[in-house]
Scaffold this motif. Structure first.
Motif, PDB file in Angstrom:
ATOM      1  N   UNK A  68      -8.336   8.737 -10.857  1.00  0.00           N
ATOM      2  CA  UNK A  68      -7.312   8.967 -11.884  1.00  0.00           C
ATOM      3  C   UNK A  68      -6.300   9.985 -11.411  1.00  0.00           C
ATOM      4  N   UNK A  69      -5.127   9.954 -12.031  1.00  0.00           N
ATOM      5  CA  UNK A  69      -4.071  10.918 -11.725  1.00  0.00           C
ATOM      6  C   UNK A  69      -3.703  11.694 -12.987  1.00  0.00           C
ATOM      7  N   UNK A  70      -3.273  12.930 -12.777  1.00  0.00           N
ATOM      8  CA  UNK A  70      -2.881  13.819 -13.882  1.00  0.00           C
ATOM      9  C   UNK A  70      -1.607  14.538 -13.452  1.00  0.00           C
ATOM     10  N   UNK A  71      -0.622  14.591 -14.351  1.00  0.00           N
ATOM     11  CA  UNK A  71       0.676  15.208 -14.028  1.00  0.00           C
ATOM     12  C   UNK A  71       1.418  15.525 -15.321  1.00  0.00           C
ATOM     13  N   UNK A  72       2.542  16.202 -15.201  1.00  0.00           N
ATOM     14  CA  UNK A  72       3.373  16.410 -16.394  1.00  0.00           C
ATOM     15  C   UNK A  72       4.072  15.097 -16.725  1.00  0.00           C
ATOM     16  N   UNK A  73       4.204  14.813 -18.035  1.00  0.00           N
ATOM     17  CA  UNK A  73       4.834  13.552 -18.424  1.00  0.00           C
ATOM     18  C   UNK A  73       6.343  13.612 -18.324  1.00  0.00           C
ATOM     19  N   UNK A  74       6.911  14.794 -18.590  1.00  0.00           N
ATOM     20  CA  UNK A  74       8.364  15.003 -18.527  1.00  0.00           C
ATOM     21  C   UNK A  74       8.613  16.340 -17.847  1.00  0.00           C
ATOM     22  N   UNK A  75       9.789  16.526 -17.277  1.00  0.00           N
ATOM     23  CA  UNK A  75      10.115  17.838 -16.700  1.00  0.00           C
ATOM     24  C   UNK A  75      10.499  18.829 -17.802  1.00  0.00           C
ATOM     25  N   UNK A  76      10.793  20.036 -17.384  1.00  0.00           N
ATOM     26  CA  UNK A  76      11.481  21.030 -18.217  1.00  0.00           C
ATOM     27  C   UNK A  76      10.896  21.243 -19.592  1.00  0.00           C
ATOM     28  N   UNK A  77      11.681  20.952 -20.607  1.00  0.00           N
ATOM     29  CA  UNK A  77      11.318  21.262 -21.991  1.00  0.00           C
ATOM     30  C   UNK A  77      10.320  20.261 -22.566  1.00  0.00           C
ATOM     31  N   UNK A  78       9.838  19.336 -21.726  1.00  0.00           N
ATOM     32  CA  UNK A  78       8.792  18.409 -22.131  1.00  0.00           C
ATOM     33  C   UNK A  78       7.536  18.561 -21.284  1.00  0.00           C
TER      34      UNK A  78
ATOM     35  N   UNK B 280       0.819  -1.223   0.000  1.00  0.00           N
ATOM     36  CA  UNK B 280       0.000   0.000   0.000  1.00  0.00           C
ATOM     37  C   UNK B 280       0.849   1.267   0.000  1.00  0.00           C
ATOM     38  N   UNK B 281       1.898   1.254   0.833  1.00  0.00           N
ATOM     39  CA  UNK B 281       2.706   2.465   0.976  1.00  0.00           C
ATOM     40  C   UNK B 281       3.305   2.900  -0.366  1.00  0.00           C
ATOM     41  N   UNK B 282       3.836   1.908  -1.116  1.00  0.00           N
ATOM     42  CA  UNK B 282       4.460   2.220  -2.407  1.00  0.00           C
ATOM     43  C   UNK B 282       3.404   2.684  -3.424  1.00  0.00           C
ATOM     44  N   UNK B 283       2.272   1.986  -3.426  1.00  0.00           N
ATOM     45  CA  UNK B 283       1.216   2.324  -4.381  1.00  0.00           C
ATOM     46  C   UNK B 283       0.684   3.734  -4.137  1.00  0.00           C
ATOM     47  N   UNK B 284       0.427   4.049  -2.875  1.00  0.00           N
ATOM     48  CA  UNK B 284      -0.171   5.349  -2.571  1.00  0.00           C
ATOM     49  C   UNK B 284       0.865   6.477  -2.699  1.00  0.00           C
ATOM     50  N   UNK B 285       2.154   6.166  -2.474  1.00  0.00           N
ATOM     51  CA  UNK B 285       3.204   7.174  -2.701  1.00  0.00           C
ATOM     52  C   UNK B 285       3.211   7.584  -4.173  1.00  0.00           C
ATOM     53  N   UNK B 286       2.926   6.618  -5.049  1.00  0.00           N
ATOM     54  CA  UNK B 286       2.853   6.898  -6.486  1.00  0.00           C
ATOM     55  C   UNK B 286       1.566   7.645  -6.837  1.00  0.00           C
ATOM     56  N   UNK B 287       0.439   7.149  -6.340  1.00  0.00           N
ATOM     57  CA  UNK B 287      -0.863   7.697  -6.750  1.00  0.00           C
ATOM     58  C   UNK B 287      -1.109   9.091  -6.180  1.00  0.00           C
ATOM     59  N   UNK B 288      -0.519   9.372  -5.002  1.00  0.00           N
ATOM     60  CA  UNK B 288      -0.687  10.682  -4.366  1.00  0.00           C
ATOM     61  C   UNK B 288       0.657  11.419  -4.297  1.00  0.00           C
ATOM     62  N   UNK B 289       1.504  11.253  -5.321  1.00  0.00           N
ATOM     63  CA  UNK B 289       2.833  11.871  -5.290  1.00  0.00           C
ATOM     64  C   UNK B 289       2.743  13.393  -5.367  1.00  0.00           C
ATOM     65  N   UNK B 290       3.775  14.048  -4.869  1.00  0.00           N
ATOM     66  CA  UNK B 290       3.937  15.491  -5.027  1.00  0.00           C
ATOM     67  C   UNK B 290       3.984  15.808  -6.531  1.00  0.00           C
ATOM     68  N   UNK B 291       3.257  16.831  -6.946  1.00  0.00           N
ATOM     69  CA  UNK B 291       3.248  17.177  -8.368  1.00  0.00           C
ATOM     70  C   UNK B 291       2.205  16.411  -9.166  1.00  0.00           C
ATOM     71  N   UNK B 292       1.534  15.460  -8.512  1.00  0.00           N
ATOM     72  CA  UNK B 292       0.471  14.679  -9.159  1.00  0.00           C
ATOM     73  C   UNK B 292      -0.879  15.149  -8.634  1.00  0.00           C
ATOM     74  N   UNK B 293      -1.833  15.387  -9.535  1.00  0.00           N
ATOM     75  CA  UNK B 293      -3.206  15.693  -9.123  1.00  0.00           C
ATOM     76  C   UNK B 293      -3.994  14.391  -9.137  1.00  0.00           C
ATOM     77  N   UNK B 294      -4.694  14.124  -8.041  1.00  0.00           N
ATOM     78  CA  UNK B 294      -5.437  12.871  -7.899  1.00  0.00           C
ATOM     79  C   UNK B 294      -6.926  13.184  -7.796  1.00  0.00           C
TER      80      UNK B 294
END
Lengths: 175, 175
Positions: free
Chosen positions: A74-84, A36-50
């Motif tokens: 669902x989650x929404x975030x930038x796919x790449x940093x910087x110039x992407x 659970x800890x790993x899954x939720x760290x991903x799904x509710x990560x900093x920079x991710x909208x859940x």
């Protein structure tokens, strides 16, 4: 159906849906035994909208008001940093008990609208399992194209190594 | 040329190479203004193996032994978690002052050998800038194929939106 940003109080049900989604090992890159800890760290990560999708149960709460139940996220975030970072990325899960109700499609449309509102120019999925035909078809109906095929990149629990697709959709017109 | 795992004492020179690599905004997804802390958190992340390539300078150290200089660095890691973790991912940087000496190619071959040694079945690059022809050609010479094209996914400093490629190579035979 109502789709809204997830709250901390949604984490228990989101984790249950996550577990049910990864359990068959046929549609999601996370291993069925992901803690659970790993899954939720991903799904509710900093920079991710859940977000969560909720359905009215038809019952009235003891305290008044419609009772509702979270049936997808669902989650929404930038796919790449910087110039992407003008390309967004999203990931979706629907409670297996609530499949066939259009929840995936509603979340997909919501994600596209949110991404456009946030100024993203496109949306990319990096790892759509080729054998998950209902997902591939749903994204195609929402305007995504398969722009890449990753040979044998997913270890399907029953089918062995299967391809994964990269899917992409511009947000700059309504085509 | 010698290629070895990076040490903490390599961080200053690796950061200098990173800065020089991102400065033109034409070959790497990180923004030219990326702070050192963010760049090095990525390049030396947990779960990422970081290597450096060093060249003998031809001078002898005051304390004896050949003096050498770090002229490139690469990272190696799993491309996806869980059911996708049999595919590796790598990223490469060469000091602009040391281009044309075959350092990129040597690091690429080293990365393929390391990935095979670690049990990976394939290597994937997620974001090769299409206009960076020398990189595209190098990877093709090392057996990679373009398996995906991401339309306008990179904001090139001079050319505007240009495509990025997904490149892939099996490690299961020497083809």
């Amino acid at each position: 159906m109502n789709i809204r940003p997830a709250l901390d109080s949604d984490r228990d049900v989101v984790w249950k849906i996550f577990q049910a989604t990864i359990a068959p090992g046929d549609a999601f890159v996370y291993d069925p035994n992901t803690p659970r800890e790993e899954a939720m760290a991903y799904w509710f990560a900093k920079g991710t909208r859940t977000y969560v999708a909720e359905l009215a149960t038809g019952r009235v709460r003891p305290t008044g008001g419609q009772e509702s139940k979270v049936v997808g996220s669902y989650i929404l975030r930038q796919n790449r940093p910087g110039l992407g970072d003008h390309v967004s990325n999203a990931g979706f899960m629907v409670d297996p008990a609530a499949r066939g109700l259009g929840i995936g499609r509603a979340m997909g449309e919501h994600a596209l609208a949110e991404a456009r509102r946030l100024g993203y120019r496109a949306m990319q999925f990096n790892f759509v399992i080729s054998t998950n035909e209902s997902a591939v078809h749903l994204w195609q109906r929402l305007g995504f194209k398969i722009v890449g095929t990753l040979p044998g990149a997913f270890r399907h629990a029953r089918k062995g190594l299967v391809d994964a697709y990269v899917m992409f959709r511009s947000l700059e017109n309504e085509a």
